[in-house]
Structures are given as structure tokens and as C-alpha cells.
Design an enzyme around this catalytic site. Structure first.
Site, PDB file in Angstrom:
ATOM      1  CD1 TRP A   1      84.246 -11.826  92.095  1.00 46.81           C
ATOM      2  CD2 TRP A   1      83.015  -9.947  92.110  1.00 46.81           C
ATOM      3  NE1 TRP A   1      84.831 -10.941  92.977  1.00 46.81           N
ATOM      4  CE2 TRP A   1      84.098  -9.788  92.999  1.00 46.81           C
ATOM      5  CE3 TRP A   1      82.099  -8.898  91.956  1.00 46.81           C
ATOM      6  CZ2 TRP A   1      84.293  -8.613  93.741  1.00 46.81           C
ATOM      7  CZ3 TRP A   1      82.296  -7.728  92.694  1.00 46.81           C
ATOM      8  CH2 TRP A   1      83.388  -7.591  93.565  1.00 46.81           C
TER       9      TRP A   1
ATOM     10  CD  GLU B   1      85.277 -11.818  87.750  1.00 42.77           C
ATOM     11  OE1 GLU B   1      84.042 -11.590  87.696  1.00 42.77           O
ATOM     12  OE2 GLU B   1      86.134 -10.999  87.394  1.00 42.77           O
TER      13      GLU B   1
ATOM     14  CE  LYS C   1      88.790  -8.166  93.353  1.00 50.51           C
ATOM     15  NZ  LYS C   1      87.813  -7.126  93.098  1.00 50.51           N
TER      16      LYS C   1
ATOM     17  CG  ASP D   1      88.856  -9.309  85.848  1.00 48.52           C
ATOM     18  OD1 ASP D   1      89.914  -8.682  85.661  1.00 48.52           O
ATOM     19  OD2 ASP D   1      87.755  -8.741  85.994  1.00 48.52           O
TER      20      ASP D   1
ATOM     21  CG  HIS E   1      90.164 -10.488  89.299  1.00 46.55           C
ATOM     22  ND1 HIS E   1      88.934 -11.042  89.514  1.00 46.55           N
ATOM     23  CD2 HIS E   1      89.940  -9.151  89.190  1.00 46.55           C
ATOM     24  CE1 HIS E   1      88.007 -10.101  89.519  1.00 46.55           C
ATOM     25  NE2 HIS E   1      88.599  -8.942  89.313  1.00 46.55           N
TER      26      HIS E   1
ATOM     27  CG  HIS F   1      85.440 -10.416  83.314  1.00 46.84           C
ATOM     28  ND1 HIS F   1      84.941 -10.195  84.580  1.00 46.84           N
ATOM     29  CD2 HIS F   1      84.405 -10.899  82.587  1.00 46.84           C
ATOM     30  CE1 HIS F   1      83.664 -10.542  84.605  1.00 46.84           C
ATOM     31  NE2 HIS F   1      83.311 -10.983  83.431  1.00 46.84           N
TER      32      HIS F   1
ATOM     33  CG  ASP G   1      90.798  -5.807  89.905  1.00 44.74           C
ATOM     34  OD1 ASP G   1      90.899  -5.622  88.679  1.00 44.74           O
ATOM     35  OD2 ASP G   1      89.779  -6.269  90.447  1.00 44.74           O
TER      36      ASP G   1
ATOM     37  CG  ASP H   1      88.228  -2.910  87.292  1.00 45.45           C
ATOM     38  OD1 ASP H   1      88.147  -3.810  86.454  1.00 45.45           O
ATOM     39  OD2 ASP H   1      88.057  -3.113  88.514  1.00 45.45           O
TER      40      ASP H   1
ATOM     41  CG  ASP I   1      84.929  -6.437  84.862  1.00 44.38           C
ATOM     42  OD1 ASP I   1      84.319  -5.370  85.042  1.00 44.38           O
ATOM     43  OD2 ASP I   1      85.172  -7.236  85.782  1.00 44.38           O
TER      44      ASP I   1
HETATM   45  C1  RNT Z   1      85.297  -7.530  90.392  1.00 43.87           C
HETATM   46  C2  RNT Z   1      85.030  -8.425  89.237  1.00 43.87           C
HETATM   47  C3  RNT Z   1      83.635  -8.333  88.661  1.00 43.87           C
HETATM   48  C4  RNT Z   1      83.140  -6.899  88.578  1.00 43.87           C
HETATM   49  C5  RNT Z   1      81.807  -6.744  87.895  1.00 43.87           C
HETATM   50  C6  RNT Z   1      81.250  -5.378  88.084  1.00 43.87           C
HETATM   51  O1  RNT Z   1      86.606  -7.474  90.746  1.00 43.87           O
HETATM   52  O2  RNT Z   1      85.964  -8.226  88.245  1.00 43.87           O
HETATM   53  O3  RNT Z   1      83.592  -8.981  87.445  1.00 43.87           O
HETATM   54  O4  RNT Z   1      84.070  -6.076  87.957  1.00 43.87           O
HETATM   55  O5  RNT Z   1      80.964  -7.719  88.329  1.00 43.87           O
HETATM   56 ZN    ZN Z   2      85.691  -9.212  86.332  1.00 46.19          ZN
END
Ligand code: RNT
Ligand code: ZN
Length: 416
Positions: A185, A224, A226, A257, A260, A284, A292, A294, A324
Site C-alpha cells: 500500500w 491495496e 484506497k 480494506d 477505503h 483488511h 477512514d 481506523d 487493520d
Molecule cells: C492505509 C492502509 C494500510 C495501512 C497499514 C498500516 O490506509 O489501510 O493498510 O493501514 O499499512
Molecule cells: Zn488497510
């Protein structure tokens, strides 16, 4: 919790599910062997061991709850403790910045498998297989563009880094006799209106082709996608469309993810579309709150739908599951346990779906019956099955893990 009661509740649940053609013992066995990869970066707010002063790359942790892991031993101790509170199988997902650098400054374009030898040994001792990630953020050369940078020097630095990371992953996979999944990513994008969108994407594709050229049989790479990063709102080089096109044309694993995409998008629908054209998915699990952000994964519709789709598409064996998120505002061990258990609960519900009957209704155009059963299935006693899974695995049942984490906080993390 009373063992007898849990077992009795399970026996009743088992019968209820059996009436719908669902085998709960099988679902438990499947849950036990479905690995969930724990993101090492929840222990320390994505800091790693390079002494970087700030997290960059458009991602952000918020909160300053005491007790963050400060070194490799603390990261490992925390992960070992987390494992004692979880049934089933866990892997550990490591970012390059968490290498065992022995106090030396090892730049990103110098990393080698040797820097992860102690991780491999630790993984073996503790029953964790490892996954890996290249790290393009939190470095003086990160800027807004890494692998998509028109500046050859910068681009080549990151190409070198990512190739070396693949070699680390290859060594891990070989050591653990199971493929190491390496996620790529990069944060590449720009804050404001961008006129050279095509150019950066062309460069990114070229860089990736160079990085992925060498065959490595013990690891699998994934890319990945986003929507946007903080400070990089207007343009993301590795957008969903770019990554979908790239992975489909190169037969590469796609990393999806849950944080994302647009907040109102039901990403579970991507499973079947992507899996017709890419070989595998890396998932993820995360929880976006307005962006996003987290947040810690909870048992919500987004995650439930994702895993139900995976099972409905007969694609469990074509997906890898990892957490994640990075929440620094609550006890970090608690964050792991809540998020892993929520992911397990979603998986279990997907395994317990009365799918045979649902498929039959759909085939016959019996749509009232399909909707009725989907609704009723929400009230089936899956909690009794999950409790029994934890009992069987010898880990705390229900909220019993709360005092355990409080104890670890009192004895360990609060002293940091
Ligand atoms: C970032 C991505 C990625 C990170 C990690 C830390 O938006 O989701 O996967 O969260 O690499
Ligand atoms: Zn991620």
C-alpha cells in the site's frame, strides 16, 4: 462463566440450527482454522522502531492512552498476551519498520531478511505465522509520491525497498512453510487539483511491474486500493479502479480494506465482482467513522455482509483476513481483542447462514420466503455457538476478558 450452562445453551442452539440444515460443529471447526492476521501496529500507534517523529502518508492515529509498546519486546509481549484471550488461529502482520534492527539505522533500501530472523523464530515459538508489508510512509523520502514519483531517484529508492520487502516475505514464507502475504500500500496522491493523473498512474504501474517481476514461490503479493488519505484528498494514484485493473491484468491479489471506500458504499458487493478477475483477496477489516478513521472493528453490517458474501461465493479459501485499525484512545490490548472477536463473530455468522434453503428459495423465485428467512436468521442463537467456541478453546467466554486486560494493564502496560 458456568461451563454447564454454556454447554446446555450450545446443545439447544445446535438443534435449532440443525432444523435449518446447519451444522454448528462444522462451523466451529471452520472458525478455528480460519486465520486472522493481527496488525502489529496496533500495539504502538504505527510508530515502528525507526524513531520517526510523526506518522505520515495520510493516515492518522488519535488518542494518547497510556501504555503503548515502545520496543520489540513490548510489541511481542502484548501480542502474546492478546493470543491468550482469543480462540482459533491468529497470524501476525508486520510492517517493515518493525524490523529487529538491533539499535542500528537500517534505511528502507537496505532492509534484509536477517532483520526479521528473530520475528520468524518468535512466530514459530508462539504459534504465529507471519504476514508482511512494505512501508512507504513516515520517512524523509515519503513525500506525496513514492512509487509513482517522476523523480527517478526517489522512485528507485522505493522500488528497491519494495523488492527487498518481497525478499523478506519470501524468507518468512519459506521458514514457516506457508506463504507469507505481503501487502503493498502506498499513500501516493495529492491534496489538490491534479493535472497529471495519467502520468503518475503510468509510472506506478511501471514501478509495480518492476517490483513484481521476480517469481517468489513462498510469498504472495497484494495491492491495496484506497479512496483518499488525509492531506491527499483530491487524487489517489492507487484508486479502486487502478488497483482493480492492475490486479485483474496481472493476476495479482487485491487488498480490500473496509475503510477505503465511500461511507455509504456496500463493499461486500465487490467480492464476487473482483473474484471473477483476480486470483485472491486480502481483506483488511477496519471501521471507518465518517472517514477512514481506523476505529476498532465491531460486529456491524459492513463486516457481516463482507463475510457472508465470501461464504455465499464459496470463496473462503480465496481470501486472507487481517485486521487493520489503530486506535490510540483506549487500552490497545482491548482494541485487539474486541476487533478480533468481532471479526470472528461475523465469520461465524456467515458460516451459520441457512444457505441451502436460501439458495433454494432464490432459485424458485420464492422471494418472500428468502427475505423472511434472512430476517429470522438474524435472531438465531449464534451467541451460544460463539460462547461454546471460546469455552472449547479454553479462552475467556463473553465479557470475561475485561478483568484479564485490566490486570495486564495494572501489572504491565501502566508501568511503561
Ligand atoms: C492505509 C492502509 C494500510 C495501512 C497499514 C498500516 O490506509 O489501510 O493498510 O493501514 O499499512
Ligand atoms: Zn488497510
Amino acid at each position: 462463566m458456568n461451563e454447564k450452562q454454556i454447554t446446555k445453551a450450545y446443545e439447544m442452539a445446535k438443534e435449532r440450527y440443525a432444523a435449518l440444515g446447519v451444522d454448528t460443529d462444522k462451523a466451529i471447526a471452520l472458525l478455528e482454522k480460519t486465520p486472522i492476521s493481527l496488525q502489529c501496529w496496533q500495539t504502538d500507534d504505527v510508530m515502528g522502531f525507526e524513531n520517526a517523529d510523526a506518522l505520515s502518508g495520510g493516515i492518522q492515529t488519535t488518542g494518547n492512552y497510556p501504555g503503548r509498546a515502545r520496543n520489540i519486546d513490548e510489541v511481542r509481549a502484548d501480542l502474546e498476551f492478546v493470543k491468550t484471550l482469543l480462540g482459533g488461529t491468529q497470524r501476525v502482520n508486520i510492517h517493515e519498520i518493525y524490523g529487529d534492527f538491533g539499535g542500528k539505522h537500517v534505511d528502507r533500501n537496505e532492509v534484509e531478511p536477517a532483520h526479521f530472523k528473530s520475528w520468524m523464530e518468535w512466530g514459530k515459538e508462539n504459534g504465529f505465522k507471519l504476514d508482511f508489508n512494505s512501508t512507504s510512509f513516515s520517512h524523509p523520502m515519503s513525500g506525496d509520491l513514492s512509487l509513482a514519483n517522476p523523480d527517478k531517484k526517489i522512485r528507485e529508492f522505493w522500488i528497491e525497498h519494495t523488492i527487498r520487502c518481497r525478499k523478506v516475505a519470501e524468507a518468512m514464507g519459506k521458514y514457516q512453510k506457508d506463504p507469507c502475504i505481503m501487502n503493498i500500500w502506498v499513500h501516493d496522491g495529492s491534496k489538490d487539483l491534479t493535472v497529471e493523473r495519467m502520468r503518475y498512474r503510468e509510472i506506478f504501474a511501471e514501478s509495480l511491474d518492476t517490483i513484481l517481476a521476480e517469481e517468489m514461490p513462498h510469498m504472495k503479493s497484494c495491492l491495496e486500493a484506497k479512496l483518499f488519505g488525509i492531506g491527499l484528498e483530491s487524487y489517489t494514484v492507487g484508486s479502486h479502479d487502478f488497483v482493480a485493473g492492475y490486479c485483474a491484468s496481472r493476476k495479482l491479489m487485491y487488498t480490500l480494506d473496509t475503510g477505503h471506500y465511500e461511507q455509504t458504499e456496500n463493499i461486500s458487493d465487490m467480492v464476487s465482482s473482483l473474484l471473477l478477475f483476480v486470483p485472491e483477496l486480502m481483506l483488511h477489516t477496519s471501521r471507518p467513522v465518517r472517514w477512514d478513521s481506523d476505529h476498532v472493528v465491531i460486529m456491524n453490517d459492513q463486516t457481516l455482509d463482507l463475510f457472508k458474501e465470501l461464504v455465499r461465493a464459496n470463496a473462503l479459501n480465496r481470501a486472507h483476513i487481517g485486521l487493520d485499525y489503530f486506535d490510540a484512545s483506549i487500552n490497545r490490548i482491548g482494541a485487539y481483542v474486541i476487533g478480533t472477536r468481532a471479526t470472528q463473530k461475523c465469520l461465524l455468522q456467515a458460516f451459520l447462514e441457512p444457505l441451502k434453503t436460501l439458495r433454494k428459495y432464490e432459485d424458485k423465485g420464492q422471494y418472500f420466503q428468502r427475505l423472511a428467512l434472512l430476517e429470522e436468521a438474524k435472531c438465531l442463537p449464534f451467541g451460544a455457538v460463539y460462547d461454546y467456541f471460546n469455552l472449547k478453546n479454553g479462552v475467556p467466554v463473553g465479557e470475561e476478558f475485561i478483568p484479564e486486560i485490566e490486570k495486564y494493564e495494572k501489572e504491565v502496560t501502566s508501568k511503561r
